[in-house]
Design a protein around this motif. Structure first.
Motif, PDB file in Angstrom:
ATOM      1  N   GLN A  76      -0.968  88.666  48.977  1.00 55.40           N
ATOM      2  CA  GLN A  76      -0.238  88.526  50.238  1.00 55.40           C
ATOM      3  C   GLN A  76      -0.628  87.251  50.974  1.00 55.40           C
ATOM      4  OE1 GLN A  76      -0.161  91.856  52.899  1.00 55.40           O
ATOM      5  NE2 GLN A  76       0.989  90.689  54.427  1.00 55.40           N
ATOM      6  N   ILE A  77      -1.897  86.903  50.904  1.00 48.63           N
ATOM      7  CA  ILE A  77      -2.331  85.647  51.524  1.00 48.63           C
ATOM      8  C   ILE A  77      -1.585  84.476  50.880  1.00 48.63           C
ATOM      9  CG2 ILE A  77      -4.276  84.054  51.797  1.00 48.63           C
ATOM     10  CD1 ILE A  77      -6.085  86.571  52.067  1.00 48.63           C
ATOM     11  N   LEU A  78      -1.491  84.510  49.556  1.00 47.03           N
ATOM     12  CA  LEU A  78      -0.765  83.433  48.856  1.00 47.03           C
ATOM     13  C   LEU A  78       0.695  83.420  49.290  1.00 47.03           C
ATOM     14  CD1 LEU A  78      -2.228  83.733  45.248  1.00 47.03           C
ATOM     15  CD2 LEU A  78      -2.754  81.993  46.957  1.00 47.03           C
ATOM     16  N   PHE A  79       1.229  84.624  49.438  1.00 48.19           N
ATOM     17  CA  PHE A  79       2.623  84.724  49.863  1.00 48.19           C
ATOM     18  C   PHE A  79       2.820  84.087  51.244  1.00 48.19           C
ATOM     19  CE2 PHE A  79       6.075  86.939  52.036  1.00 48.19           C
ATOM     20  CZ  PHE A  79       7.108  86.747  51.133  1.00 48.19           C
ATOM     21  N   LEU A  80       1.949  84.426  52.159  1.00 50.41           N
ATOM     22  CA  LEU A  80       2.049  83.877  53.514  1.00 50.41           C
ATOM     23  C   LEU A  80       1.903  82.357  53.487  1.00 50.41           C
ATOM     24  CD1 LEU A  80      -0.072  86.580  55.371  1.00 50.41           C
ATOM     25  CD2 LEU A  80       2.380  86.180  55.691  1.00 50.41           C
ATOM     26  N   LEU A  81       0.988  81.880  52.662  1.00 44.95           N
ATOM     27  CA  LEU A  81       0.756  80.437  52.590  1.00 44.95           C
ATOM     28  C   LEU A  81       1.890  79.708  51.879  1.00 44.95           C
ATOM     29  CD1 LEU A  81      -3.062  80.296  51.796  1.00 44.95           C
ATOM     30  CD2 LEU A  81      -1.915  79.795  53.960  1.00 44.95           C
ATOM     31  N   SER A  82       2.651  80.466  51.072  1.00 44.73           N
ATOM     32  CA  SER A  82       3.763  79.820  50.377  1.00 44.73           C
ATOM     33  C   SER A  82       4.879  79.474  51.367  1.00 44.73           C
ATOM     34  CB  SER A  82       4.297  80.716  49.260  1.00 44.73           C
ATOM     35  OG  SER A  82       4.944  81.846  49.811  1.00 44.73           O
ATOM     36  N   GLY A 139       8.840  71.928  44.748  1.00 40.00           N
ATOM     37  CA  GLY A 139       9.302  73.179  45.336  1.00 40.00           C
ATOM     38  C   GLY A 139       8.582  74.403  44.825  1.00 40.00           C
ATOM     39  N   TRP A 140       7.396  74.232  44.322  1.00 40.10           N
ATOM     40  CA  TRP A 140       6.724  75.408  43.764  1.00 40.10           C
ATOM     41  C   TRP A 140       6.300  76.442  44.782  1.00 40.10           C
ATOM     42  CZ3 TRP A 140       1.339  76.259  44.249  1.00 40.10           C
ATOM     43  CH2 TRP A 140       0.617  75.200  44.790  1.00 40.10           C
ATOM     44  N   PRO A 141       6.029  76.082  46.026  1.00 42.82           N
ATOM     45  CA  PRO A 141       5.723  77.181  46.966  1.00 42.82           C
ATOM     46  C   PRO A 141       6.879  78.169  47.088  1.00 42.82           C
ATOM     47  CG  PRO A 141       5.035  75.091  47.884  1.00 42.82           C
ATOM     48  CD  PRO A 141       5.838  74.766  46.649  1.00 42.82           C
ATOM     49  N   LYS A 142       8.096  77.663  47.003  1.00 47.10           N
ATOM     50  CA  LYS A 142       9.276  78.537  47.057  1.00 47.10           C
ATOM     51  C   LYS A 142       9.271  79.508  45.889  1.00 47.10           C
ATOM     52  CE  LYS A 142      12.896  78.506  49.730  1.00 47.10           C
ATOM     53  NZ  LYS A 142      12.386  77.762  50.903  1.00 47.10           N
ATOM     54  N   GLN A 143       8.933  78.982  44.711  1.00 53.31           N
ATOM     55  CA  GLN A 143       8.916  79.840  43.519  1.00 53.31           C
ATOM     56  C   GLN A 143       7.832  80.901  43.631  1.00 53.31           C
ATOM     57  OE1 GLN A 143       8.738  76.409  40.819  1.00 53.31           O
ATOM     58  NE2 GLN A 143      10.311  77.446  39.660  1.00 53.31           N
ATOM     59  N   GLU A 152     -10.083  74.187  64.093  1.00 53.00           N
ATOM     60  CA  GLU A 152      -9.444  75.205  63.253  1.00 53.00           C
ATOM     61  C   GLU A 152      -9.593  74.905  61.774  1.00 53.00           C
ATOM     62  OE1 GLU A 152      -8.256  77.928  64.460  1.00 53.00           O
ATOM     63  OE2 GLU A 152      -6.588  77.618  65.849  1.00 53.00           O
ATOM     64  N   ARG A 153      -9.655  75.993  60.995  1.00 49.00           N
ATOM     65  CA  ARG A 153      -9.683  75.842  59.544  1.00 49.00           C
ATOM     66  C   ARG A 153      -8.311  76.212  59.001  1.00 49.00           C
ATOM     67  NH1 ARG A 153     -14.563  77.463  56.369  1.00 49.00           N
ATOM     68  NH2 ARG A 153     -14.312  75.294  55.766  1.00 49.00           N
ATOM     69  N   HIS A 154      -7.655  75.236  58.377  1.00 53.16           N
ATOM     70  CA  HIS A 154      -6.311  75.455  57.842  1.00 53.16           C
ATOM     71  C   HIS A 154      -6.339  75.717  56.344  1.00 53.16           C
ATOM     72  CE1 HIS A 154      -3.659  74.284  61.269  1.00 53.16           C
ATOM     73  NE2 HIS A 154      -4.834  73.830  61.706  1.00 53.16           N
ATOM     74  N   CYS A 155      -5.591  76.750  55.921  1.00 52.68           N
ATOM     75  CA  CYS A 155      -5.493  77.051  54.489  1.00 52.68           C
ATOM     76  C   CYS A 155      -4.172  76.510  53.955  1.00 52.68           C
ATOM     77  CB  CYS A 155      -5.532  78.559  54.256  1.00 52.68           C
ATOM     78  SG  CYS A 155      -7.015  79.312  54.910  1.00 52.68           S
ATOM     79  N   VAL A 156      -4.251  75.845  52.823  1.00 55.60           N
ATOM     80  CA  VAL A 156      -3.070  75.260  52.187  1.00 55.60           C
ATOM     81  C   VAL A 156      -3.054  75.670  50.722  1.00 55.60           C
ATOM     82  CG1 VAL A 156      -1.853  73.088  51.726  1.00 55.60           C
ATOM     83  CG2 VAL A 156      -3.387  73.251  53.693  1.00 55.60           C
ATOM     84  N   LEU A 157      -1.889  75.984  50.202  1.00 56.33           N
ATOM     85  CA  LEU A 157      -1.784  76.325  48.767  1.00 56.33           C
ATOM     86  C   LEU A 157      -2.166  75.147  47.890  1.00 56.33           C
ATOM     87  CD1 LEU A 157       1.529  78.251  47.981  1.00 56.33           C
ATOM     88  CD2 LEU A 157      -0.789  79.164  48.132  1.00 56.33           C
ATOM     89  N   LYS A 158      -2.784  75.462  46.775  1.00 61.24           N
ATOM     90  CA  LYS A 158      -3.200  74.419  45.841  1.00 61.24           C
ATOM     91  C   LYS A 158      -2.780  74.853  44.437  1.00 61.24           C
ATOM     92  CE  LYS A 158      -7.597  72.247  44.827  1.00 61.24           C
ATOM     93  NZ  LYS A 158      -9.037  72.513  44.997  1.00 61.24           N
ATOM     94  N   GLN A 159      -2.407  73.928  43.603  1.00 63.42           N
ATOM     95  CA  GLN A 159      -1.804  74.289  42.316  1.00 63.42           C
ATOM     96  C   GLN A 159      -2.814  74.647  41.220  1.00 63.42           C
ATOM     97  OE1 GLN A 159       1.370  71.646  41.428  1.00 63.42           O
ATOM     98  NE2 GLN A 159       2.050  72.790  39.638  1.00 63.42           N
TER      99      GLN A 159
END
Lengths: 108, 149
Positions: free
Chosen positions: A19-25, B127-131, A66-73
């Motif tokens: 869910q965290i990943l979902f929110l960050l997406s 666009g991978w966050p969308k996926q 603030e600590r910001h979370c960003v998605l990483k591949q």
């Protein structure tokens, strides 16, 4: 308890982390704003965030206080590598099995 | 969890012969890898290969016979990890069907914990966050429901 390093599969096995990943997406968020989405305590959310960070699914950037979370591949890449590995793995193993079985018929 | 890897093959050998190659440790070693398999329900065995640090793999598959029906089907767990005691889980299923003087063999490698959405990640450079959004919804439809937001 010492935070152990989990691999990609174990990391996403947990629904809260998914869910965290979902929110960050949708958008990058601060740890506080992520925590607001969960019933669990903020330290518990922080722990999940740490797991995601360790496994390369997110990065944490300090912006001001603030600590910001960003998605990483990176984390997602590891999952992908495993599946690619197995597809190739079974393909070549079954080829070998087929050859052995064919030999067996020809030897008769 | 969705099926991840599936193969359907036909061999011109009777099921008895194909079964031997799936259940005799020496024959398995000829095409798969070194192993100490025994065709006994609940039997724990290992299949070994060279370690691959790149993908955090110590070279040992930890397996257990989950179901076995002679000449028809065989299923075992297939766990793997970096060697620190943590393991990924998955399951391998074999099904044999007699067909035209031969055998139809089906292999399914499934149950990778949480990985059912992997193929959606291919080509995700743009666009991978969308996926990710899409696939997280697919594996966990309640995601939004559990959120207070």
């Amino acid at each position: 308890m010492e935070q152990q390093r989990l691999d990609a599969f174990q990391v996403i096995a947990d629904p809260s982390r998914r869910q965290i990943l979902f929110l960050l997406s949708k958008d990058s968020r601060t740890i506080n704003s992520l925590a607001e989405n969960f019933e669990m305590s903020r330290p518990a959310v922080s722990k999940h965030i740490k797991v995601l960070n360790n496994a390369g699914f997110i990065s944490i950037e300090d912006i001001g206080r603030e600590r910001h979370c960003v998605l990483k591949q990176d984390g997602f890449n590891q999952l992908h590598e495993w599946l690619a590995y197995y597809d190739n793995f079974w393909g070549s193993k079954l080829q070998k099995l087929g050859d052995l079985l064919k030999d067996r018929i020809e030897k008769k | 969890m969705a099926k991840i890897i599936k193969y359907d093959l036909f061999f011109p050998n009777p099921p008895e012969v194909v079964w031997e190659y799936l259940t005799d440790a020496d024959l398995i070693a000829l095409w798969l890898m070194k192993n100490n398999f025994k065709p006994i329900l609940g039997y724990e065995f290992q299949v070994t290969t060279k370690p691959m640090p790149d993908i955090q793999f110590d070279g040992i598959f930890y397996c257990k016979v989950l179901a076995i029906e002679p000449l028809k089907s065989l299923s075992y767990s297939w766990h793997f990890g970096p060697g620190d005691g943590t393991l990924n889980t998955s399951v391998v299923d074999w099904t044999l069907t007699p067909l035209n003087n031969g055998t139809q063999l089906e292999l399914i490698h499934r149950g990778f914990e949480g990985a059912s959405f992997i193929d959606l990640f291919t080509g995700m450079s743009t666009g991978w966050p969308k996926q990710i959004q899409k696939l997280l919804l697919t594996i966990n439809p309640e995601t939004d429901g559990t959120a207070k937001a």
